[in-house]
Motif scaffolding. Structure first.
Motif, PDB file in Angstrom:
ATOM      1  N   GLY A  76      43.695 -11.522 100.134  1.00  0.00           N
ATOM      2  CA  GLY A  76      43.755 -12.346 101.320  1.00  0.00           C
ATOM      3  C   GLY A  76      42.394 -12.818 101.780  1.00  0.00           C
ATOM      4  N   PRO A  77      42.326 -13.407 102.981  1.00  0.00           N
ATOM      5  CA  PRO A  77      41.070 -13.985 103.482  1.00  0.00           C
ATOM      6  C   PRO A  77      39.977 -12.943 103.742  1.00  0.00           C
ATOM      7  CG  PRO A  77      42.762 -14.005 105.181  1.00  0.00           C
ATOM      8  CD  PRO A  77      43.447 -13.629 103.922  1.00  0.00           C
ATOM      9  N   ASP A  78      40.366 -11.699 103.912  1.00  0.00           N
ATOM     10  CA  ASP A  78      39.393 -10.643 104.158  1.00  0.00           C
ATOM     11  C   ASP A  78      38.926  -9.957 102.887  1.00  0.00           C
ATOM     12  OD1 ASP A  78      41.809  -9.525 103.572  1.00  0.00           O
ATOM     13  OD2 ASP A  78      41.887  -8.192 105.331  1.00  0.00           O
ATOM     14  N   GLY A  79      39.347 -10.461 101.697  1.00  0.00           N
ATOM     15  CA  GLY A  79      38.928  -9.867 100.435  1.00  0.00           C
ATOM     16  C   GLY A  79      39.668  -8.610 100.082  1.00  0.00           C
ATOM     17  N   VAL A  80      40.791  -8.368 100.736  1.00  0.00           N
ATOM     18  CA  VAL A  80      41.600  -7.185 100.473  1.00  0.00           C
ATOM     19  C   VAL A  80      42.805  -7.574  99.628  1.00  0.00           C
ATOM     20  CG1 VAL A  80      43.057  -5.405 101.547  1.00  0.00           C
ATOM     21  CG2 VAL A  80      40.862  -6.012 102.568  1.00  0.00           C
ATOM     22  N   VAL A  81      43.118  -6.739  98.654  1.00  0.00           N
ATOM     23  CA  VAL A  81      44.232  -7.025  97.745  1.00  0.00           C
ATOM     24  C   VAL A  81      45.553  -6.965  98.496  1.00  0.00           C
ATOM     25  CG1 VAL A  81      45.505  -6.167  95.734  1.00  0.00           C
ATOM     26  CG2 VAL A  81      43.000  -6.228  95.699  1.00  0.00           C
ATOM     27  N   THR A  82      46.342  -8.005  98.354  1.00  0.00           N
ATOM     28  CA  THR A  82      47.664  -8.063  98.980  1.00  0.00           C
ATOM     29  C   THR A  82      48.788  -7.811  97.992  1.00  0.00           C
ATOM     30  OG1 THR A  82      47.744 -10.460  98.649  1.00  0.00           O
ATOM     31  CG2 THR A  82      46.854  -9.656 100.749  1.00  0.00           C
TER      32      THR A  82
ATOM     33  N   VAL B 251      38.171 -19.375 103.043  1.00  0.00           N
ATOM     34  CA  VAL B 251      39.128 -19.068 101.978  1.00  0.00           C
ATOM     35  C   VAL B 251      40.315 -18.309 102.554  1.00  0.00           C
ATOM     36  CG1 VAL B 251      39.467 -17.778  99.839  1.00  0.00           C
ATOM     37  CG2 VAL B 251      37.335 -19.039 100.218  1.00  0.00           C
ATOM     38  N   ALA B 252      41.518 -18.747 102.197  1.00  0.00           N
ATOM     39  CA  ALA B 252      42.738 -18.085 102.659  1.00  0.00           C
ATOM     40  C   ALA B 252      43.276 -17.094 101.632  1.00  0.00           C
ATOM     41  CB  ALA B 252      43.811 -19.124 102.988  1.00  0.00           C
ATOM     42  N   ARG B 253      43.071 -17.405 100.344  1.00  0.00           N
ATOM     43  CA  ARG B 253      43.590 -16.503  99.313  1.00  0.00           C
ATOM     44  C   ARG B 253      42.852 -16.738  98.006  1.00  0.00           C
ATOM     45  NH1 ARG B 253      49.950 -16.378  97.833  1.00  0.00           N
ATOM     46  NH2 ARG B 253      49.478 -18.539  97.255  1.00  0.00           N
ATOM     47  N   VAL B 254      42.678 -15.657  97.266  1.00  0.00           N
ATOM     48  CA  VAL B 254      42.115 -15.720  95.922  1.00  0.00           C
ATOM     49  C   VAL B 254      43.149 -15.143  94.968  1.00  0.00           C
ATOM     50  CG1 VAL B 254      40.313 -14.879  94.374  1.00  0.00           C
ATOM     51  CG2 VAL B 254      39.735 -15.546  96.710  1.00  0.00           C
ATOM     52  N   ALA B 255      43.502 -15.910  93.961  1.00  0.00           N
ATOM     53  CA  ALA B 255      44.469 -15.469  92.945  1.00  0.00           C
ATOM     54  C   ALA B 255      43.752 -15.358  91.609  1.00  0.00           C
ATOM     55  CB  ALA B 255      45.628 -16.455  92.851  1.00  0.00           C
ATOM     56  N   VAL B 256      43.736 -14.158  91.048  1.00  0.00           N
ATOM     57  CA  VAL B 256      43.031 -13.886  89.796  1.00  0.00           C
ATOM     58  C   VAL B 256      44.049 -13.626  88.696  1.00  0.00           C
ATOM     59  CG1 VAL B 256      41.344 -12.426  88.637  1.00  0.00           C
ATOM     60  CG2 VAL B 256      41.112 -12.893  91.091  1.00  0.00           C
ATOM     61  N   SER B 257      43.878 -14.308  87.561  1.00  0.00           N
ATOM     62  CA  SER B 257      44.760 -14.121  86.405  1.00  0.00           C
ATOM     63  C   SER B 257      43.980 -13.470  85.270  1.00  0.00           C
ATOM     64  CB  SER B 257      45.323 -15.475  85.948  1.00  0.00           C
ATOM     65  OG  SER B 257      46.095 -15.330  84.775  1.00  0.00           O
ATOM     66  N   ILE B 258      44.594 -12.463  84.656  1.00  0.00           N
ATOM     67  CA  ILE B 258      43.953 -11.712  83.572  1.00  0.00           C
ATOM     68  C   ILE B 258      44.825 -11.836  82.333  1.00  0.00           C
ATOM     69  CG2 ILE B 258      43.032  -9.481  82.848  1.00  0.00           C
ATOM     70  CD1 ILE B 258      42.988  -8.659  85.797  1.00  0.00           C
ATOM     71  N   ARG B 259      44.212 -12.283  81.254  1.00  0.00           N
ATOM     72  CA  ARG B 259      44.954 -12.483  80.000  1.00  0.00           C
ATOM     73  C   ARG B 259      44.246 -11.758  78.866  1.00  0.00           C
ATOM     74  NH1 ARG B 259      46.394 -18.527  78.443  1.00  0.00           N
ATOM     75  NH2 ARG B 259      47.813 -18.116  80.190  1.00  0.00           N
ATOM     76  N   SER B 260      45.032 -11.247  77.930  1.00  0.00           N
ATOM     77  CA  SER B 260      44.456 -10.564  76.773  1.00  0.00           C
ATOM     78  C   SER B 260      43.550 -11.506  75.993  1.00  0.00           C
ATOM     79  CB  SER B 260      45.569 -10.044  75.854  1.00  0.00           C
ATOM     80  OG  SER B 260      45.033  -9.552  74.642  1.00  0.00           O
ATOM     81  N   GLY B 261      42.451 -10.985  75.480  1.00  0.00           N
ATOM     82  CA  GLY B 261      41.513 -11.785  74.696  1.00  0.00           C
ATOM     83  C   GLY B 261      41.879 -11.906  73.238  1.00  0.00           C
TER      84      GLY B 261
ATOM     85  N   GLY C 140      45.736  -3.198  99.757  1.00  0.00           N
ATOM     86  CA  GLY C 140      44.903  -2.792 100.881  1.00  0.00           C
ATOM     87  C   GLY C 140      43.490  -2.406 100.488  1.00  0.00           C
ATOM     88  N   ARG C 141      43.204  -2.328  99.190  1.00  0.00           N
ATOM     89  CA  ARG C 141      41.853  -2.002  98.740  1.00  0.00           C
ATOM     90  C   ARG C 141      41.041  -3.295  98.553  1.00  0.00           C
ATOM     91  NH1 ARG C 141      41.677   1.370  93.530  1.00  0.00           N
ATOM     92  NH2 ARG C 141      39.465   1.416  94.152  1.00  0.00           N
ATOM     93  N   PRO C 142      39.714  -3.218  98.631  1.00  0.00           N
ATOM     94  CA  PRO C 142      38.896  -4.413  98.396  1.00  0.00           C
ATOM     95  C   PRO C 142      39.065  -4.945  96.975  1.00  0.00           C
ATOM     96  CG  PRO C 142      37.619  -2.706  99.485  1.00  0.00           C
ATOM     97  CD  PRO C 142      38.914  -2.065  99.078  1.00  0.00           C
ATOM     98  N   LEU C 143      39.045  -6.268  96.866  1.00  0.00           N
ATOM     99  CA  LEU C 143      39.227  -6.899  95.561  1.00  0.00           C
ATOM    100  C   LEU C 143      38.180  -6.425  94.570  1.00  0.00           C
ATOM    101  CD1 LEU C 143      40.628  -9.044  93.763  1.00  0.00           C
ATOM    102  CD2 LEU C 143      39.051 -10.737  94.718  1.00  0.00           C
TER     103      LEU C 143
ATOM    104  N   ARG D  54      31.503 -14.354  93.244  1.00  0.00           N
ATOM    105  CA  ARG D  54      31.497 -14.485  94.696  1.00  0.00           C
ATOM    106  C   ARG D  54      32.559 -15.481  95.162  1.00  0.00           C
ATOM    107  NH1 ARG D  54      26.886 -12.213  96.751  1.00  0.00           N
ATOM    108  NH2 ARG D  54      27.073 -13.428  98.674  1.00  0.00           N
ATOM    109  N   PRO D  55      33.835 -15.138  94.978  1.00  0.00           N
ATOM    110  CA  PRO D  55      34.905 -16.111  95.259  1.00  0.00           C
ATOM    111  C   PRO D  55      35.009 -16.540  96.720  1.00  0.00           C
ATOM    112  CG  PRO D  55      35.804 -13.922  94.875  1.00  0.00           C
ATOM    113  CD  PRO D  55      34.355 -13.847  94.512  1.00  0.00           C
ATOM    114  N   TYR D  56      34.498 -15.728  97.668  1.00  0.00           N
ATOM    115  CA  TYR D  56      34.607 -16.085  99.085  1.00  0.00           C
ATOM    116  C   TYR D  56      33.383 -16.837  99.598  1.00  0.00           C
ATOM    117  CZ  TYR D  56      38.737 -13.138  99.238  1.00  0.00           C
ATOM    118  OH  TYR D  56      39.994 -12.603  99.009  1.00  0.00           O
ATOM    119  N   ASP D  57      32.414 -17.073  98.738  1.00  0.00           N
ATOM    120  CA  ASP D  57      31.205 -17.791  99.128  1.00  0.00           C
ATOM    121  C   ASP D  57      31.155 -19.133  98.397  1.00  0.00           C
ATOM    122  OD1 ASP D  57      30.520 -15.564 100.640  1.00  0.00           O
ATOM    123  OD2 ASP D  57      29.442 -14.635  98.961  1.00  0.00           O
ATOM    124  N   GLY D  58      30.086 -19.843  98.598  1.00  0.00           N
ATOM    125  CA  GLY D  58      29.884 -21.085  97.860  1.00  0.00           C
ATOM    126  C   GLY D  58      30.382 -22.304  98.589  1.00  0.00           C
TER     127      GLY D  58
END
Length: 344
Positions: free
Chosen positions: A17-23, A103-113, A42-45, A64-68
């Motif tokens: 979410g906007p506070d950098g906490v995992v939702t 920033v309202a939300r950060v969505a991270v996708s992880i894929r096998s290499g 509830g833990r930090p991203l 730094r997804p919440y900056d820039g």
């Protein structure tokens, strides 16, 4: 998105979410990261996303997804390492209600290499194949040219002619390999161009048999009925198909190579059937699907591994089909069917 919908995704997904906490995160992401899914909300991203680069830097610290800039909408795909050292590909989307809001939300996708590693291996295979295939004729060309330059006055006319003939043949081989590589690239990208016109399939096949037969001691037999109707094909690509099939049978088969060119039916525009057979051990049924893939080779008889891949691509581009079966002699039997109508 609900938790069942997140868990249905093939890739790992982590939402903050906007506070950098995992939702939310799905089971795939938890498995990648070696975490219990329920305990991460509830833990930090930065703590949950325990990814490091080869220098030991953390994903959040680097990106730094919440900056820039406010116009920033995501993080491009990058290679990162999981806690166990496994490589994964990570991409992120950064959402804002408006450009002037945080920033309202950060969505991270992880894929096998593994997919990237497979592509890298294919590129390495291509480089190795090209290097190997180019080295042999280039070595011959260089050797004979050097001999001609150093010993021109001492060589007889017959020796000079033999050397120049070999240089010409090796040059043709290089030109053909380069043309095949270009065609492979065009097939892969959907940019293959055909220049169809009415052509005599039996006459073109005869030229191929005569050409290949001049460079091999293996018996080649061409069988055609008295009349074979013309078909609308690109004659150069058709010749390439027949050449690759005959040379493949010579290289990997045994005994007599038999090429049959015949009309499909008595109708004048029904198309033709090409059959190439040899008297070797054939191709096992479980391998027949793999024959038309890039870099497929049988045994240690050499070749670029591109010939039958090209055959498949060129035949399909003409609207035809190619199949593999077993000849009556037990050898391989490759059948190509080309329609009589002009390819679209």
């Amino acid at each position: 998105m609900t938790q069942p919908e997140l868990d249905a995704l093939a890739d790992g997904a982590v939402l903050a979410g906007p506070d950098g906490v995992v939702t939310a995160l799905n089971t795939t992401a938890a498995r990648f990261l070696g975490l219990e899914r329920e305990a991460q909300v509830g833990r930090p991203l930065g703590e949950v996303l325990a990814l490091r680069d080869h220098d030991g830097r953390a994903w959040c610290a680097v990106n730094r997804p919440y900056d820039g800039l406010a116009t920033r909408t995501g993080v491009p795909e990058q290679s990162w390492l999981l806690p166990d050292g496994t490589e994964v590909l990570v991409v992120a989307r950064i959402e804002r209600p408006r450009l002037d809001q945080p920033v309202a939300r950060v969505a991270v996708s992880i894929r096998s290499g593994r997919g990237r590693a497979r592509l890298d291996r294919e590129r390495s295979d291509l480089v190795a194949t090209v290097a190997h295939e180019l080295r042999s004729p280039l070595t011959g060309v260089k050797g004979f040219v050097q001999a001609l330059l150093n010993r021109w006055d001492k060589l007889s006319d017959d020796q000079k002619k033999l050397m120049l003939t070999t240089v010409s043949a090796d040059s043709d081989r290089l030109s053909r390999l380069i043309a095949e590589l270009l065609d492979v690239a065009r097939i892969d990208t959907g940019r293959l161009q055909l220049y169809p016109r009415p052509s005599d399939p039996a006459l073109l096949a005869r030229r191929v048999v005569d050409s290949v037969g001049a460079s091999t001691s293996r018996p080649l037999v061409l069988e055609t009925p008295a009349t074979v109707p013309e078909i609308v094909v690109d004659p150069d690509k058709y010749t390439q198909v027949v050449t690759n099939l005959v040379e493949n049978a010579v290289r990997h088969g045994e005994g007599t190579v038999r090429l049959v060119v015949e009309p499909l039916t008595d109708a004048p525009d029904s198309g033709v059937r090409l059959v190439v057979e040899d008297e070797g051990d054939g191709i096992a049924p479980e391998l027949r699907r793999r024959v038309f893939t890039k870099f497929w080779r049988a045994g240690a008889t050499g070749g670029s591994g591109l010939g039958l891949y090209l055959v498949h691509g060129l035949v399909e581009a003409h609207g035809g089909t190619v199949t593999i079966g077993e000849a009556e002699t037990g050898g391989a039997r490759i059948t190509v069917v080309l329609p009589g109508a002009s390819p679209s």
